[in-house]
Design a protein around this motif. Structure first.
Motif, PDB file in Angstrom:
ATOM      1  N   ARG A  80      -0.847  -0.288  -0.645  1.00  0.00           N
ATOM      2  CA  ARG A  80      -2.189   0.267  -0.564  1.00  0.00           C
ATOM      3  C   ARG A  80      -2.827   0.205  -1.942  1.00  0.00           C
ATOM      4  NH1 ARG A  80      -1.702   6.785  -0.608  1.00  0.00           N
ATOM      5  NH2 ARG A  80      -3.245   6.559   1.044  1.00  0.00           N
ATOM      6  N   TYR A  81      -4.148   0.250  -1.994  1.00  0.00           N
ATOM      7  CA  TYR A  81      -4.808   0.377  -3.293  1.00  0.00           C
ATOM      8  C   TYR A  81      -6.051   1.247  -3.146  1.00  0.00           C
ATOM      9  CZ  TYR A  81      -7.913  -3.544  -1.868  1.00  0.00           C
ATOM     10  OH  TYR A  81      -8.813  -4.362  -1.221  1.00  0.00           O
ATOM     11  N   PRO A  82      -6.446   1.933  -4.235  1.00  0.00           N
ATOM     12  CA  PRO A  82      -7.565   2.864  -4.165  1.00  0.00           C
ATOM     13  C   PRO A  82      -8.903   2.217  -4.514  1.00  0.00           C
ATOM     14  CG  PRO A  82      -6.473   3.122  -6.264  1.00  0.00           C
ATOM     15  CD  PRO A  82      -5.720   2.039  -5.522  1.00  0.00           C
ATOM     16  N   ILE A  83      -9.959   2.730  -3.891  1.00  0.00           N
ATOM     17  CA  ILE A  83     -11.330   2.470  -4.302  1.00  0.00           C
ATOM     18  C   ILE A  83     -11.847   3.800  -4.845  1.00  0.00           C
ATOM     19  CG2 ILE A  83     -13.620   1.687  -3.600  1.00  0.00           C
ATOM     20  CD1 ILE A  83     -12.242   0.512  -1.057  1.00  0.00           C
ATOM     21  N   MET A 119     -15.064  12.650  -8.277  1.00  0.00           N
ATOM     22  CA  MET A 119     -14.757  11.269  -7.894  1.00  0.00           C
ATOM     23  C   MET A 119     -14.213  11.245  -6.459  1.00  0.00           C
ATOM     24  SD  MET A 119     -12.161   8.497  -9.693  1.00  0.00           S
ATOM     25  CE  MET A 119     -12.544   9.132 -11.312  1.00  0.00           C
ATOM     26  N   ILE A 120     -14.724  10.310  -5.663  1.00  0.00           N
ATOM     27  CA  ILE A 120     -14.259  10.118  -4.289  1.00  0.00           C
ATOM     28  C   ILE A 120     -13.273   8.953  -4.277  1.00  0.00           C
ATOM     29  CG2 ILE A 120     -14.989   9.580  -1.926  1.00  0.00           C
ATOM     30  CD1 ILE A 120     -17.846  10.465  -2.859  1.00  0.00           C
ATOM     31  N   GLU A 121     -12.241   9.042  -3.448  1.00  0.00           N
ATOM     32  CA  GLU A 121     -11.288   7.938  -3.355  1.00  0.00           C
ATOM     33  C   GLU A 121     -11.114   7.521  -1.902  1.00  0.00           C
ATOM     34  OE1 GLU A 121      -6.686   7.537  -4.585  1.00  0.00           O
ATOM     35  OE2 GLU A 121      -8.064   7.708  -6.284  1.00  0.00           O
ATOM     36  N   VAL A 122     -11.271   6.228  -1.660  1.00  0.00           N
ATOM     37  CA  VAL A 122     -11.010   5.614  -0.364  1.00  0.00           C
ATOM     38  C   VAL A 122      -9.848   4.652  -0.562  1.00  0.00           C
ATOM     39  CG1 VAL A 122     -11.927   4.064   1.420  1.00  0.00           C
ATOM     40  CG2 VAL A 122     -13.419   5.787   0.378  1.00  0.00           C
ATOM     41  N   ASN A 123      -8.879   4.664   0.340  1.00  0.00           N
ATOM     42  CA  ASN A 123      -7.720   3.793   0.187  1.00  0.00           C
ATOM     43  C   ASN A 123      -7.762   2.636   1.174  1.00  0.00           C
ATOM     44  OD1 ASN A 123      -5.967   5.028  -1.906  1.00  0.00           O
ATOM     45  ND2 ASN A 123      -6.079   6.791  -0.533  1.00  0.00           N
ATOM     46  N   VAL A 124      -7.403   1.458   0.685  1.00  0.00           N
ATOM     47  CA  VAL A 124      -7.225   0.287   1.540  1.00  0.00           C
ATOM     48  C   VAL A 124      -5.746   0.209   1.876  1.00  0.00           C
ATOM     49  CG1 VAL A 124      -7.494  -2.206   1.767  1.00  0.00           C
ATOM     50  CG2 VAL A 124      -9.142  -0.893   0.409  1.00  0.00           C
ATOM     51  N   GLU A 125      -5.415   0.384   3.146  1.00  0.00           N
ATOM     52  CA  GLU A 125      -4.024   0.434   3.599  1.00  0.00           C
ATOM     53  C   GLU A 125      -3.625  -0.935   4.155  1.00  0.00           C
ATOM     54  OE1 GLU A 125      -2.198   3.128   3.236  1.00  0.00           O
ATOM     55  OE2 GLU A 125      -3.658   4.745   2.949  1.00  0.00           O
ATOM     56  N   LEU A 126      -2.791  -1.648   3.397  1.00  0.00           N
ATOM     57  CA  LEU A 126      -2.295  -2.947   3.840  1.00  0.00           C
ATOM     58  C   LEU A 126      -0.884  -2.789   4.402  1.00  0.00           C
ATOM     59  CD1 LEU A 126      -3.554  -4.989   0.763  1.00  0.00           C
ATOM     60  CD2 LEU A 126      -4.690  -4.697   2.979  1.00  0.00           C
ATOM     61  N   LYS A 127      -0.345  -3.833   4.979  1.00  0.00           N
ATOM     62  CA  LYS A 127       0.983  -3.732   5.598  1.00  0.00           C
ATOM     63  C   LYS A 127       2.059  -3.393   4.586  1.00  0.00           C
ATOM     64  CE  LYS A 127       0.126  -6.824   9.504  1.00  0.00           C
ATOM     65  NZ  LYS A 127       0.492  -8.111  10.182  1.00  0.00           N
ATOM     66  N   ASP A 128       1.953  -3.981   3.392  1.00  0.00           N
ATOM     67  CA  ASP A 128       3.030  -3.808   2.421  1.00  0.00           C
ATOM     68  C   ASP A 128       2.651  -2.931   1.236  1.00  0.00           C
ATOM     69  OD1 ASP A 128       1.212  -5.631   1.512  1.00  0.00           O
ATOM     70  OD2 ASP A 128       2.668  -7.021   0.652  1.00  0.00           O
ATOM     71  N   PRO A 141      -6.990  -6.762  -5.096  1.00  0.00           N
ATOM     72  CA  PRO A 141      -6.914  -6.085  -6.400  1.00  0.00           C
ATOM     73  C   PRO A 141      -5.888  -4.956  -6.363  1.00  0.00           C
ATOM     74  CG  PRO A 141      -8.805  -5.282  -5.185  1.00  0.00           C
ATOM     75  CD  PRO A 141      -8.192  -6.370  -4.333  1.00  0.00           C
ATOM     76  N   CYS A 142      -5.547  -4.446  -7.549  1.00  0.00           N
ATOM     77  CA  CYS A 142      -4.693  -3.258  -7.611  1.00  0.00           C
ATOM     78  C   CYS A 142      -5.536  -1.995  -7.488  1.00  0.00           C
ATOM     79  CB  CYS A 142      -3.877  -3.245  -8.895  1.00  0.00           C
ATOM     80  SG  CYS A 142      -4.865  -3.093 -10.412  1.00  0.00           S
TER      81      CYS A 142
END
Length: 363
Positions: free
Chosen positions: A12-15, A1-10, A160-161
């Motif tokens: 993060r959540y994984p894809i 499984m590959i994981e990409v993270n969305v990094e927000l200011k407050d 999303p979470c």
């Protein structure tokens, strides 16, 4: 499984990206034993994947409910939204529930808007099952429904979470939906990454035939590109607008024809060519690069001409109603060159008309 993270200011959540991962309970973190979930899907997707997802969540110890909304862009409406609210209330879901969007872009957008609205916001998990939703709409938190007068006019930004992308779900996807998803894939190369555009020219036939290795790389690269843009501009105040290449033209097609007549990706494909042609008329994009884009879209089995009989006079009023219009000025995403896009509000209306007509069947 590959994981990409969305990094927000407050936060993060994984894809999470993999093959056949919907059957693995570990894919569904941060859900845990005792969590109450409502799966939102449609009949087409549910017959393939609802049992798999429900079984995985039951093994995890979640309390699972589900609701189905009708399948199709024409059902991306407030009525479908209300079906979800009714199901949530009837099953006594509270503010601690999680809504899971299991389906394509319509399910993801409507379920996401439901999560943003129900009791002023509950947790959302996206499980996109179409190529278009896997590479684009499930990532970044855009949710909403259509109105008869315009596409995506009612909605909210709501992240999303987590996003769970099972590339094996594309095996049951109609070919036309695969092709439509490739429009958004090509968009990323055109606006952000020339090297990726070059890679697509080499591998588009592999993607059309859903070759697993190339497909997973493609999904990962698109998700990373979008995650980077969303991290910089979560609510589309700047760079995120670049992701709308071709969309103002494309939304006009969808609204004019009636939602669902053309798929979103099909309309965006023609819209991208109109934007490319306008970029050339403005002295930026070379004619050779316009031809490269046209050829790649055609190889992906996407339309490269406007719907039969639709003229500039049909496009322009709808484009001026688009939510990207600012202070009465049409805001368009154009190309400086392949791999580099920009946003402008200074497009000459006559040149816009010419670009539309160049891509028309009666030109």
């Amino acid at each position: 499984m590959i994981e990409v993270n969305v990094e927000l200011k407050d936060r993060r959540y994984p894809i999470r990206i993999g093959s056949h991962i919907l059957a693995e309970s570990s894919s569904y973190a941060p859900l845990k034993c005792g969590d109450k979930v409502m799966i939102v899907s449609n009949p087409t997707v549910a017959k393939h994947y609802l049992t798999t997802v429900s079984d995985s969540l039951n093994r995890l110890g979640c309390k699972v409910s589900s609701v189905l909304i009708p399948d199709g862009e024409q059902y991306k409406t407030l009525d479908s939204l209300n079906l979800i609210f009714t199901a949530l209330l009837q099953a006594n879901h509270g503010r601690d529930t999680t809504i899971i969007a299991l389906g394509g872009g319509v399910v993801g957008d409507v379920a996401g808007f439901a999560a943003a609205s129900y009791q002023r916001g509950v947790r959302l998990l996206q499980i996109p099952t179409t190529l278009l939703s896997q590479v684009d709409s499930s990532v970044g938190g855009k949710t909403g429904v259509n109105h008869a007068l315009g596409k995506n006019m009612i909605g909210a930004f709501y992240q999303p979470c987590a996003v769970i992308i099972d590339s094996a779900s594309l095996d049951t996807l109609p070919k036309r939906e695969v092709f439509a998803g490739l429009a958004e894939v090509i968009k990323y190369g055109a606006i952000l990454d020339l090297a990726f555009f070059d890679w697509l020219e080499q591998h588009i036939d592999d993607l059309v035939s859903l070759q697993p290795q190339q497909l997973q790389y493609c999904i990962q690269r698109c998700c990373q590109l979008k995650a980077d843009v969303v991290a910089r501009d979560e609510t589309e105040q700047g760079d995120r607008a670049l992701l709308n290449l071709g969309h103002t033209f494309g939304h006009a097609i969808e609204t004019h024809l009636g939602y669902g007549s053309w798929l979103h990706g099909e309309a965006v494909a023609v819209g991208m060519l109109m934007a490319a042609d306008l970029s050339h008329l403005l002295g930026n994009l070379s004619r050779q690069d316009v031809f490269r884009l046209e050829k790649l879209l055609a190889r992906a089995n996407l339309p490269t001409v406007s719907p039969d009989g639709m003229s500039a006079d049909d496009y322009l009023p709808l484009m001026m109603r688009d939510k990207k219009v600012l202070a009465g000025k049409l805001r368009l995403v154009l190309l400086q060159r392949l791999g580099q896009a920009y946003v402008t509000t200074n497009s000459d209306s006559e040149l816009v008309r010419q670009a539309i007509n160049h891509c028309s069947q009666f030109d």
